[in-house]
Design a protein around this motif. Structure first.
Motif, PDB file in Angstrom:
ATOM      1  N   LEU A 260      10.553  -4.678   4.164  1.00 20.57           N
ATOM      2  CA  LEU A 260       9.991  -3.899   3.057  1.00 20.57           C
ATOM      3  C   LEU A 260      10.989  -3.650   1.937  1.00 20.57           C
ATOM      4  O   LEU A 260      10.622  -3.198   0.863  1.00 20.57           O
TER       5      LEU A 260
ATOM      6  N   LEU B 233      10.414  -7.316  -0.185  1.00 19.82           N
ATOM      7  CA  LEU B 233       9.189  -8.051   0.136  1.00 19.82           C
ATOM      8  C   LEU B 233       8.727  -8.931  -1.021  1.00 19.82           C
ATOM      9  O   LEU B 233       7.981  -9.901  -0.829  1.00 19.82           O
TER      10      LEU B 233
ATOM     11  N   ILE C  86       8.026   4.450  10.483  1.00 17.24           N
ATOM     12  CA  ILE C  86       7.378   4.035   9.239  1.00 17.24           C
ATOM     13  C   ILE C  86       5.874   3.950   9.456  1.00 17.24           C
ATOM     14  O   ILE C  86       5.181   3.109   8.907  1.00 17.24           O
ATOM     15  N   SER C  87       5.388   4.875  10.245  1.00 18.21           N
ATOM     16  CA  SER C  87       3.962   5.044  10.455  1.00 18.21           C
ATOM     17  C   SER C  87       3.765   6.472  10.914  1.00 18.21           C
ATOM     18  O   SER C  87       4.581   6.960  11.697  1.00 18.21           O
ATOM     19  N   PRO C  88       2.706   7.172  10.488  1.00 19.89           N
ATOM     20  CA  PRO C  88       1.691   6.778   9.538  1.00 19.89           C
ATOM     21  C   PRO C  88       2.193   6.850   8.103  1.00 19.89           C
ATOM     22  O   PRO C  88       3.141   7.571   7.862  1.00 19.89           O
ATOM     23  N   PRO C  89       1.472   6.207   7.161  1.00 21.85           N
ATOM     24  CA  PRO C  89       0.384   5.277   7.412  1.00 21.85           C
ATOM     25  C   PRO C  89       0.919   3.942   7.923  1.00 21.85           C
ATOM     26  O   PRO C  89       2.052   3.562   7.608  1.00 21.85           O
ATOM     27  N   GLU C  90       0.106   3.248   8.681  1.00 18.84           N
ATOM     28  CA  GLU C  90       0.502   1.930   9.171  1.00 18.84           C
ATOM     29  C   GLU C  90       0.539   0.932   8.019  1.00 18.84           C
ATOM     30  O   GLU C  90      -0.372   0.891   7.199  1.00 18.84           O
ATOM     31  N   ILE C  91       1.588   0.161   7.981  1.00 19.39           N
ATOM     32  CA  ILE C  91       1.725  -0.838   6.919  1.00 19.39           C
ATOM     33  C   ILE C  91       1.009  -2.112   7.350  1.00 19.39           C
ATOM     34  O   ILE C  91       1.176  -2.575   8.475  1.00 19.39           O
ATOM     35  N   ASP C  92       0.204  -2.627   6.450  1.00 14.91           N
ATOM     36  CA  ASP C  92      -0.594  -3.821   6.728  1.00 14.91           C
ATOM     37  C   ASP C  92       0.079  -5.013   6.046  1.00 14.91           C
ATOM     38  O   ASP C  92      -0.114  -5.259   4.854  1.00 14.91           O
TER      39      ASP C  92
ATOM     40  N   ALA D  43      -2.183  -7.740   4.412  1.00 12.79           N
ATOM     41  CA  ALA D  43      -2.630  -7.410   3.053  1.00 12.79           C
ATOM     42  C   ALA D  43      -1.487  -7.584   2.055  1.00 12.79           C
ATOM     43  O   ALA D  43      -1.678  -8.137   0.962  1.00 12.79           O
ATOM     44  N   LEU D  44      -0.296  -7.119   2.421  1.00 13.23           N
ATOM     45  CA  LEU D  44       0.841  -7.229   1.495  1.00 13.23           C
ATOM     46  C   LEU D  44       1.144  -8.693   1.180  1.00 13.23           C
ATOM     47  O   LEU D  44       1.372  -9.063   0.026  1.00 13.23           O
TER      48      LEU D  44
ATOM     49  N   ARG E 136      -0.873 -11.289   1.361  1.00  6.53           N
ATOM     50  CA  ARG E 136      -1.931 -11.854   0.521  1.00  6.53           C
ATOM     51  C   ARG E 136      -1.793 -11.360  -0.915  1.00  6.53           C
ATOM     52  O   ARG E 136      -2.054 -12.104  -1.860  1.00  6.53           O
ATOM     53  N   GLY E 137      -1.389 -10.106  -1.061  1.00 10.57           N
ATOM     54  CA  GLY E 137      -1.173  -9.567  -2.414  1.00 10.57           C
ATOM     55  C   GLY E 137      -0.152 -10.373  -3.195  1.00 10.57           C
ATOM     56  O   GLY E 137      -0.231 -10.497  -4.413  1.00 10.57           O
TER      57      GLY E 137
END
Lengths: 517, 517
Positions: free
Chosen positions: A415, A418, A466-472, A475-476, A478-479
């Motif tokens: 992270l 990234l 580094i959770s919550p929130p869970e990092i996806d 999605a990152l 694909r972004g």
């Protein structure tokens, strides 16, 4: 010819033909020159940390520098952590930092700051071009300084008016300085230690982890009974089938002390005397056991390969004995875990792969399970500053477009930089990224106890999760334009990994796994 | 009591009760202390640039420092760009940089580097704690230095063994130094210029852009005919209904020169004499017109409000004349564009909003369309180092949990510190982020021509485009746990904006718009 063009042409003349860049206004003339000098390839990064780490990865694989183009003091700051890692890798890097025009600095405009002090953190060679006439020669001097040997980060500060003014002159190609031959006296001293039959180890680092050096070290080992160890975080180790397996010194000082226990002679080959990564209350920082003599066979500027080969010849190591095969693991089944991932990688790693390893705690099983894979290069986190793995993979892929690159990333570390994924997608590089997603800074959980912060409660532990929130990460990825999957079993992981290796272009696999700590 | 606990308790005693943190091993005792000292709130960031920018945003809104916890030289490097912006904002920030144990530094472990030189880029106050007994007093001294006035970044380097050793002492609360009263002679000189009836302007910055100062400046303007201008990138400007509209000096030097043309007297109030942001070939750096006298009414450590109020009283400005209403735009319809977005924001901005503005070229229409909105604070990119907007929004939201925060982000800038979104999700902060997604570094297209790099072709322009591949901010936001939308019309944008303001927690809206350049 303007200064910027002379500079770019001088870089190209001296073999620097890739620039990783985050250009801003003060670097516009450098950028504009890319059309006039098509030999220079510009690779855009969205963040300087990606650019500097990429220059490091490129240099490790090509043994020559790339340039990295940064914007003033803050741009250098953004790129500093990975220049720190490059410094520790002794990677040759030419960092070009655009500055305000010489006459503009007095006005203390918003972006004005002291660039030189920041550069001093990573560079002993720092120069500021002051006239367009000098820009070419300064660029050549930066390349020479970066190449060493040993390699280093050379910082050239380039004022905007030096870039845009006429009068630039292209410098002739830089002659590379050869590595120094190790003195006969040194060889004799080391040979005596090796002949002593007292417990002796060769500790290999830097260039001494390329194949010819490792082969020579093993000839010495066979002839003398010495052990062979590798430094903990090599910049680049050649490994795999046909190359003897070198155990790395453990990250945990307690374990490293066990590996070194009882030694009477420790011989350093292009590496430093082993020390604890951090200090821990009541534990020694210096890992050399009492009564052990440390000698240096070759330093960073020396020809370590020749020194080892000459020692091997002298000590009578058999030149061509076969290296015993190390078995490869089977493809794993069952639960996804740090171990089953390591098995899958060991089973599937393709010939000629380049592995950029920032798996941290989740990488525990990797060395053993990949030792029998086809030949590959292993690039480590040399300076301890996380956020290096993806940029190094990016740079290695630019350096070696025909080789598959595998980036092994702890989630917390990934992270930091990234944005590197986007540059991989833009350049359609063949990089497979595996995210070890344990959703915490697992290494810090371990360190919390090791530094004796035992009274820590819930609020402290929250700062390591580094959770919550869970990092996806799917999605990152694909972004940023990188196709991604999240397999749910070891079999699924192996299938996705195999597909990623087979298809061109970048891929990311998020592996959600239990933390080891 | 260990040094770390004394340090944290001393910070709390002096009013510093939030720490934005990226802790690593050398900071573990600080982290462990969070359970013993519940008055200190720890806010975790995934990247140091998010943490340092958050400390800046917090300080701008609370007028007191937060702490930011960084890890050795590379961690400070990662946070440097936003500390640079904080320095330019004159925001009080206490930067605590964990270092190796004092006795460990000699071993040059992988993370060892010269922290002090890096700190010098952003801090004139740098101290290294050397004994646990001093840690509390050093922390208090750092708070005092950070507060000034004017505010600054104070850097305290904290070795691990100073943290973990017993003997810590809690320091008494720091007494804040009041701002200095401006001397009568200075007031007289400025009053004479204002009475001269020659063309005169007050240039407001820093504290002089809070409401009482702006009101006083307008009383002076009404009494004397002077103009009132604001610096280009204010750290915090109070704006909206009931507050006179202050034109900001343009970013483009050509336009700023037009605003200043013909001036005979320029009076600086907590700001610097205007200069061009960058140098451009053949254009002046100093924007003060020939024949214009520059005088300083109040510097950064002075009480600018009292000075303006006393001048207003002396010059006979009417104390309570009503401020004319500025109309709000209607909600827009039709195409999504920089202009229609600005209209929507002007129409919908809630009472008490805090706007963190890093819209760059896409923000052109914002000042005019938001001037009539309810009262709000406007925070700008003070130091020119992009990647500030999201972290500043994060910090402002921590500082003011009952106020809505709106982050206006150019796509290229947002990508520098996008990890801030995760901290917003983790803390469930009420931040609405708008991404102006024009898919290029539009400002650099403009700058390319302005610096005279006119011969640039396709390869140069490619280095200014952040597409292909197109970045999907909706996916990126969701990856970090922030719900996101991508409306396709001005109406859709307004609907999404209204919903984001109405719902608690963070939201992101990606607005794909044509670039202005």
């Amino acid at each position: 010819m303007i200064g910027a063009e002379a500079l770019v042409r001088s870089l190209v003349a001296s073999g620097v033909d890739v620039v990783f860049a985050n250009p801003v206004t003060s670097e516009m003339h450098f950028v504009a020159t890319l059309d006039a000098v098509p030999e220079m390839r510009g690779v855009l990064a969205l963040f300087e940390g990606a650019a500097t780490g990429a220059a490091d990865g490129y240099a490790r694989m090509r043994d020559r520098p790339a340039a990295v183009l940064l914007h003033l003091g803050p741009g250098l700051g953004n790129g500093l952590a990975n220049l720190h890692n490059a410094r520790r890798a002794r990677a040759p890097v030419v960092a070009i930092v655009g500055d305000h025009a010489t006459y503009h600095k007095q006005f203390d405009a918003p972006l004005e700051s002291d660039i030189d002090t920041v550069a001093r953190n990573v560079s002993t060679w720092i120069r500021r071009s002051v006239r367009a006439e000098d820009a070419g020669a300064d660029a050549a001097a930066a390349v020479a300084a970066a190449c060493g040997p040993p390699g280093q980060v050379a910082t050239l500060i380039l004022p905007a008016d030096v870039s845009w003014s006429e009068g630039g002159l292209v410098a002739p190609p830089v002659q590379r300085t050869p590595r120094a031959t190790v003195r006969a006296e040194t060889l004799d001293e080391v040979a005596a230690a090796l002949r002593s039959r007292e417990k002796t180890a060769l500790l290999l680092g830097g260039r001494a982890l390329r194949e010819p050096a490792v082969q020579a070290a093993y000839r010495i080992a066979r002839a003398t009974g010495a052990e062979v160890l590798a430094e903990t975080f090599p910049a680049r180790a050649e490994r795999g089938a046909g190359i003897p397996v070198v155990q790395r010194l453990a990250y945990l000082a307690e374990m490293a002390a066990g590996q070194l226990d009882g030694l009477r002679h420790l011989i350093l080959v292009d590496t430093k005397s082993p020390v604890s990564f951090f200090a821990y209350p009541g534990k020694p920082s210096d890992l050399v056991p009492d009564g052990c003599d440390v000698s240096v066979l070759a330093g960073g500027g020396d020809d370590a390969v020749a020194a080892l080969e000459s020692l091997a010849a002298e000590l009578g190591g058999e030149p061509q004995s076969a290296v015993p095969d190390t078995p490869r693991p089977e493809k794993p089944s069952g639960e996804l875990s740090a171990e089953s991932i390591a098995r899958a990688i060991g089973a599937l790693l393709p010939e000629g792969a380049i592995v950029s390893d920032e798996a941290n705690t989740s990488g525990t099983f990797l060395p053993a399970f990949t030792a029998g894979a086809p030949r590959h290069d292993w690039l480590s986190l040399t300076g301890g500053s996380i956020g290096q793995g993806l940029p190094v993979a990016l740079g290695a892929a630019v350096a070696c477009p025909d080789r598959p690159v595998l980036a092994l990333e702890a989630d917390g570390s990934a992270l930091y930089t990234l944005q590197s994924l986007w540059s991989m997608a833009r350049e359609q590089l063949d990089v497979t990224t595996v995210i070890f997603s344990n959703r915490r800074y697992a290494i810090l959980r371990m360190e919390l106890a090791r530094v004796g912060a035992t009274a820590s409660g819930e609020r402290a532990l929250e700062m390591l999760d580094i959770s919550p929130p869970e990092i996806d990460f799917v999605a990152l990825a694909r972004g940023f334009g990188v196709p991604a999957t999240r397999p749910e079993s070891a079999e699924g992981f192996a299938t996705d990994l195999q597909r990623a290796f087979a298809e061109p272009g970048p891929h990311l696999i998020e592996a959600v796994i239990p933390s080891l700590f």
